[in-house]
Design an enzyme around this catalytic site. Structure first.
Site, mmCIF file in Angstrom:
data_model
loop_
_atom_site.group_PDB
_atom_site.id
_atom_site.type_symbol
_atom_site.label_atom_id
_atom_site.label_comp_id
_atom_site.label_asym_id
_atom_site.label_seq_id
_atom_site.Cartn_x
_atom_site.Cartn_y
_atom_site.Cartn_z
ATOM 1 N N LEU A 75 -0.943 -3.759 1.723
ATOM 2 C CA LEU A 75 -0.305 -4.503 0.577
ATOM 3 C C LEU A 75 0.775 -3.964 0.135
ATOM 4 C CD1 LEU A 75 -1.529 -6.668 -1.746
ATOM 5 C CD2 LEU A 75 -2.753 -4.432 -2.997
ATOM 6 N N LEU A 77 2.301 -2.770 -2.838
ATOM 7 C CA LEU A 77 1.753 -1.787 -3.893
ATOM 8 C C LEU A 77 2.192 -2.228 -5.282
ATOM 9 C CD1 LEU A 77 0.661 1.408 -2.187
ATOM 10 C CD2 LEU A 77 -0.824 -0.479 -3.107
ATOM 11 N N GLY A 120 -3.823 -3.068 4.373
ATOM 12 C CA GLY A 120 -3.725 -4.526 4.796
ATOM 13 C C GLY A 120 -3.324 -4.631 6.336
ATOM 14 N N GLU A 123 -6.046 -4.541 8.179
ATOM 15 C CA GLU A 123 -6.918 -5.745 8.047
ATOM 16 C C GLU A 123 -6.115 -7.019 8.981
ATOM 17 O OE1 GLU A 123 -6.954 -5.727 3.566
ATOM 18 O OE2 GLU A 123 -8.821 -5.879 4.164
ATOM 19 N N GLU A 143 -7.020 2.554 0.499
ATOM 20 C CA GLU A 143 -7.407 1.959 -0.728
ATOM 21 C C GLU A 143 -8.237 2.971 -1.691
ATOM 22 O OE1 GLU A 143 -7.352 0.748 2.164
ATOM 23 O OE2 GLU A 143 -6.975 -1.412 2.216
HETATM 24 C C1 1HE Z 1 5.820 0.400 0.035
HETATM 25 C C2 1HE Z 1 4.618 0.323 0.704
HETATM 26 C C3 1HE Z 1 3.588 -0.663 0.136
HETATM 27 C C4 1HE Z 1 6.000 1.695 1.731
HETATM 28 N N1 1HE Z 1 3.846 -1.169 -0.887
HETATM 29 N N2 1HE Z 1 6.192 -0.379 -1.104
HETATM 30 N N3 1HE Z 1 -0.910 1.059 1.291
HETATM 31 C C5 1HE Z 1 -0.563 2.270 1.242
HETATM 32 O O1 1HE Z 1 -1.327 2.940 0.455
HETATM 33 C C6 1HE Z 1 0.351 3.007 2.107
HETATM 34 C C7 1HE Z 1 1.692 3.279 1.321
HETATM 35 N N4 1HE Z 1 2.804 3.780 2.123
HETATM 36 C C8 1HE Z 1 2.714 5.205 2.807
HETATM 37 O O2 1HE Z 1 1.883 5.828 2.872
HETATM 38 C C9 1HE Z 1 4.294 5.233 3.506
HETATM 39 O O3 1HE Z 1 5.225 4.514 2.868
HETATM 40 C C10 1HE Z 1 4.003 4.980 4.835
HETATM 41 C C11 1HE Z 1 3.127 6.036 5.693
HETATM 42 C C12 1HE Z 1 3.463 3.778 5.423
HETATM 43 C C13 1HE Z 1 5.473 5.321 5.437
HETATM 44 O O4 1HE Z 1 5.983 6.364 5.130
HETATM 45 P P1 1HE Z 1 7.542 6.491 5.302
HETATM 46 O O5 1HE Z 1 8.071 7.932 4.583
HETATM 47 O O6 1HE Z 1 8.219 6.159 6.374
HETATM 48 O O7 1HE Z 1 8.215 5.605 4.118
HETATM 49 P P2 1HE Z 1 8.254 5.864 2.560
HETATM 50 O O8 1HE Z 1 9.475 6.781 2.171
HETATM 51 O O9 1HE Z 1 7.070 6.226 2.202
HETATM 52 O O10 1HE Z 1 8.611 4.291 2.123
HETATM 53 C C14 1HE Z 1 9.864 3.473 2.401
HETATM 54 C C15 1HE Z 1 9.807 2.654 1.187
HETATM 55 O O11 1HE Z 1 9.046 1.601 1.223
HETATM 56 C C16 1HE Z 1 9.613 3.076 -0.165
HETATM 57 O O12 1HE Z 1 10.501 2.404 -1.103
HETATM 58 P P3 1HE Z 1 12.021 2.737 -1.583
HETATM 59 O O13 1HE Z 1 12.283 1.687 -2.502
HETATM 60 O O14 1HE Z 1 11.735 4.133 -2.435
HETATM 61 O O15 1HE Z 1 12.746 3.063 -0.397
HETATM 62 C C17 1HE Z 1 8.380 2.618 -0.494
HETATM 63 O O16 1HE Z 1 8.036 2.839 -1.734
HETATM 64 C C18 1HE Z 1 8.157 1.340 0.098
HETATM 65 N N5 1HE Z 1 6.631 1.195 0.675
HETATM 66 N N6 1HE Z 1 4.680 1.146 1.728
HETATM 67 C C19 1HE Z 1 5.136 -1.164 -1.583
HETATM 68 N N7 1HE Z 1 2.575 -0.599 0.821
HETATM 69 C C20 1HE Z 1 -5.581 -7.304 0.357
HETATM 70 S S1 1HE Z 1 -5.967 -5.616 -0.135
HETATM 71 C C21 1HE Z 1 -4.871 -4.633 0.949
HETATM 72 C C22 1HE Z 1 -4.936 -3.334 0.075
HETATM 73 C C23 1HE Z 1 -4.135 -2.464 0.834
HETATM 74 O O17 1HE Z 1 -3.327 -2.605 1.863
HETATM 75 S S2 1HE Z 1 -4.018 -0.985 0.047
HETATM 76 C C24 1HE Z 1 -3.007 0.013 1.020
HETATM 77 C C25 1HE Z 1 -1.566 0.237 0.683
#
Ligand code: 1HE
Length: 269
Positions: A75, A77, A120, A123, A143
Site C-alpha cells: 500500500l 503509505l 499489499g 496480497e 502491517e
Molecule cells: C513508499 C513505500 C510505500 C517505499 N508507500 N512510499 N508497506 C511497507 O510497510 C513497506 C515500506 N517500504 C519499505 O520497507 C522499503 O521502502 C522497501 C524495503 C520496500 C524498499 O527499501 P529501499 O531502501 O529500496 O527504498 P526506500 O528508500 O525505503 O524507498 C524509496 C522511496 O519509495 C521512498 O520515497 P522518497 O520520496 O523518500 O524517495 C519511500 O518513502 C518510498 N516508498 N515504500 C509509500 N509502501 C490494502 S492494505 C495493504 C497494507 C499494506 O500494504 S501495509 C505495508 C506497506
C-alpha cells in the site's frame, strides 16, 4: 492517466504506474513505479481493476511483474494518513474488487516476484494463480508494525497458501521469509535465479495458454470453489464441470490427437 499505447494491444486507460504489453496471446502487466518501490496507490488499484476487467478475447494468460529492485512495497503509505474509517472500508473494498478481477478473471495470471514482496505486494501476488520467485524475493506483512491490518484480501487468500498459523506469526512478530523459505512453505511455485523470473513466467504462461480454455476456466474458477465447499457439493460440482469440459469440441479434438499419436506424452519437465 493515459491510454495504454495503441500498439500495446490494449484499449484501456492505465495510470503511469502500470505498463501493459501484448505478446501474441499473452499480456504482460508491469508495476512501473520503481521510484516508490511500486507502492500501490489509488490510481494503480483502479488501473489493475480496469486492466483485468477488460482483457481482450485473444488473451489466454497474463504475466504480472515489477520494475526496479522490488516487486512491490504494498500500500502507498502516503495515502493512509488522509483516510477516516468509512473511507478505509471503501478503500479495502476497492482492493478486493481489483484483485478479484485477477483471481476470477478471463485468464490465468502468473506473478513474477523479486526483492520486496510485502504487505499489499504479497496480497496481489496471492491473488495470482502461479508465483515465480527470483532468489532475491522476500516476503513480509509489515502491517503489524505500521499499526494497521491487511486490507487487500490477504486474510482470506494467504491462510489458504501458507496457513493461518504462519500468517499470524508474520503479522505479530514481523517475521520475514526469504525466497528459499517462501518456496518451502508454498508462497512460490517456482524459484529461479536473479533476472530469470520474467523468462520463466513467460514460459509458464505460454504453456498455460496452450491448454483448452475450458480447462483453464475449470481450474481457476471452479477448483477453488470446490476446495471451499463441503465434499458432497464438491463431488457433484466436479462431475458437472468434468462433463462440461469433456463435452467441449476442444477436448474431443485433443483426445483424438492423443489416440492417433499426434499429441505429446506427459513427460518430466
Ligand atoms: C513508499 C513505500 C510505500 C517505499 N508507500 N512510499 N508497506 C511497507 O510497510 C513497506 C515500506 N517500504 C519499505 O520497507 C522499503 O521502502 C522497501 C524495503 C520496500 C524498499 O527499501 P529501499 O531502501 O529500496 O527504498 P526506500 O528508500 O525505503 O524507498 C524509496 C522511496 O519509495 C521512498 O520515497 P522518497 O520520496 O523518500 O524517495 C519511500 O518513502 C518510498 N516508498 N515504500 C509509500 N509502501 C490494502 S492494505 C495493504 C497494507 C499494506 O500494504 S501495509 C505495508 C506497506
Amino acid at each position: 492517466m493515459s491510454a495504454a499505447k495503441p500498439d500495446s494491444g490494449f484499449d484501456v486507460e492505465l495510470p503511469r504506474s502500470l505498463k501493459a504489453e501484448r505478446r501474441g496471446d499473452l499480456a504482460v502487466l508491469r508495476l512501473a513505479r520503481p521510484e516508490k518501490r511500486n507502492a500501490i496507490d489509488d490510481p494503480t488499484v483502479l488501473g489493475i481493476e480496469r486492466f483485468f476487467g477488460s482483457l481482450p478475447d485473444g488473451i489466454k494468460a497474463v504475466v504480472l511483474h515489477g520494475e526496479g529492485e522490488h516487486f512491490c512495497s504494498g500500500l502507498d503509505l502516503g495515502e493512509l494518513t488522509a483516510r477516516g474509517v468509512a473511507e478505509g472500508i471503501e478503500h479495502s473494498r476497492s482492493w478486493h474488487r481489483a484483485f478479484e478481477r485477477i483471481e476470477f478473471g478471463r485468464a490465468p495470471v502468473v506473478a513474477v516476484l523479486h526483492g520486496a514482496v510485502v504487505g499489499g505486494g504479497l496480497e496481489i501476488a496471492a491473488a495470482c494463480h502461479i508465483r515465480v520467485a527470483e532468489s532475491s524475493a522476500y516476503y513480509a506483512l509489515p502491517e503489524g508494525s505500521r499499526g494497521i491490518f491487511v486490507g487487500g484480501g490477504a486474510s482470506v487468500r494467504l491462510p489458504r497458501i501458507i496457513g493461518t498459523s504462519r500468517m499470524t506469526d508474520m503479522m505479530l512478530t514481523g517475521r520475514t521469509y526469504d525466497a528459499e523459505e517462501g518456496q518451502a512453505i508454498g508462497i512460490s511455485h517456482y524459484l529461479v535465479a536473479p533476472g530469470a523470473g520474467l523468462a520463466k513466467g513467460l514460459e509458464l504462461a505460454t504453456r498455460i495458454a496452450g491448454n483448452a480454455p475450458m480447462t483453464n476456466f475449470a481450474v481457476t474458477h471452479v477448483l477453488p470453489r470446490i476446495a471451499e465447499s463441503d465434499p458432497a457439493s464438491g463431488y457433484l460440482t466436479e462431475a458437472l464441470i468434468s462433463a462440461i469440459a469433456q463435452g467441449d469440441d476442444e477436448a474431443k479434438a485433443r483426445l483424438k490427437a492423443f489416440l492417433e499419436k499426434r499429441a505429446p506424452k506427459t513427460v518430466r519437465h
